[in-house]
Design an enzyme around this catalytic site. Structure first.
Site: not given
Length: 232
Positions: A12, A197
Site C-alpha cells: 500500500e 474486494d
C-alpha cells in the site's frame, strides 16, 4: 504545508515511497516513516503495520515526530456499498469501530467511553478529494468507513456489520484508529482508499488477486490529492 500519509502494508505504500524525492527512512516502534518531497511537497509517509493498535501507534509517532498539517489514510478496503467494484475509490465522511461494544453502559455500538460515536473527516479534505475524483474521472463513493481487527470474508461478520452500520460503504482494519488519534491531536484527516474486494466469502481470494490494482488506484488518487492540497 507538510502532508502525512498512512498505509498499513508494504504493497500500500511502495508506489508512493518510490516517488518521494530525497527520501529518508526512520524505523521506530515497528513502523517505518519515509520523509521527503512528493512533486515538491513535503510529505511524511508511514507504513504502520496491520490492525488498530499498529495504526494508532504509527499515527501517534508520525504526528509527534513529523508534525504534519493533515493526514491522509490510504490503501485498500472491502466494499460494502452495492455500487462499488474493485479499483473504485471510497472517501470517508466519518469513521467508526465495528468491533467495539460498550452498549451495556449506554454508549452507541462502536463508541468507546470518552470518545464520539464516530470520527468526522475534515470537510476541506473531503472536498479536495472529491475534486480529484472528478478530475481523474474515477468511480467513487463517500460515506461511513468502519474498522475492526478482523478481515471480513464470511457471511456472519458481514451480516453483523450491515446490521449495526447499514450505511457503511467500506470496511478495513486501520482507518478509525488513525481517525481517533487525529481527533485527539486535533489534526484534520481523511480516508481515501481503493476497493480490493467486496467483503464476501471469496474476499480473501480477491484481496490477494486485486491488492495491486487497489494500490495503484489509491496511489494515483493520493498523489493527485497531495498536489491539490499543496496548491491550496
Amino acid at each position: 504545508m507538510k502532508i502525512g500519509i498512512i498505509g498499513a502494508m508494504e504493497e500500500e505504500v511502495t508506489l508512493l515511497r518510490d516517488k518521494i524525492e530525497n527520501c529518508q527512512t526512520l524505523s521506530l516502534g515497528g513502523c517505518e516513516i519515509y520523509t521527503g518531497q512528493l512533486n515538491g511537497t513535503d510529505v511524511a509517509l508511514l507504513k504502520s503495520g496491520i490492525g488498530k493498535v499498529a495504526a494508532a501507534l504509527g499515527a501517534t509517532l508520525l504526528l509527534e515526530r513529523c508534525k504534519p498539517d493533515v493526514i491522509i489514510n490510504t490503501g485498500s478496503a472491502g466494499g460494502l456499498a452495492p455500487s462499488l467494484k474493485v479499483g473504485d475509490i471510497v472517501v470517508s465522511d466519518e469513521a467508526r469501530y465495528h468491533d467495539a461494544d460498550v452498549t451495556a453502559f449506554g454508549y452507541e455500538y462502536g463508541q468507546l467511553p470518552g470518545c464520539p460515536a464516530g470520527f468526522k473527516a475534515d470537510d476541506n479534505l473531503i472536498a479536495a478529494a472529491e475534486s480529484c475524483i472528478a478530475e481523474l474521472n474515477l468511480n467513487a463513493v463517500r460515506g461511513l468507513i468502519v474498522s475492526g481487527d478482523a478481515f471480513i470474508n464470511g457471511s456472519v461478520g458481514l451480516a453483523k456489520i450491515r446490521h449495526n452500520f447499514p450505511n457503511a460503504i467500506a470496511v478495513e482494519m486501520e482507518a478509525t484508529a488513525i481517525a481517533h488519534v487525529c481527533h485527539n491531536f486535533s489534526v484534520p484527516f481523511v480516508v481515501v482508499r481503493a476497493i480490493s474486494d467486496v467483503a464476501d466469502q471469496q474476499s480473501h481470494l480477491s484481496f490477494d488477486e486485486f491488492l495491486a490494482v487497489a494500490a495503484k488506484q489509491s496511489t494515483i488518487m493520493v498523489e493527485t490529492l497531495v498536489q491539490k492540497l499543496a496548491r491550496g
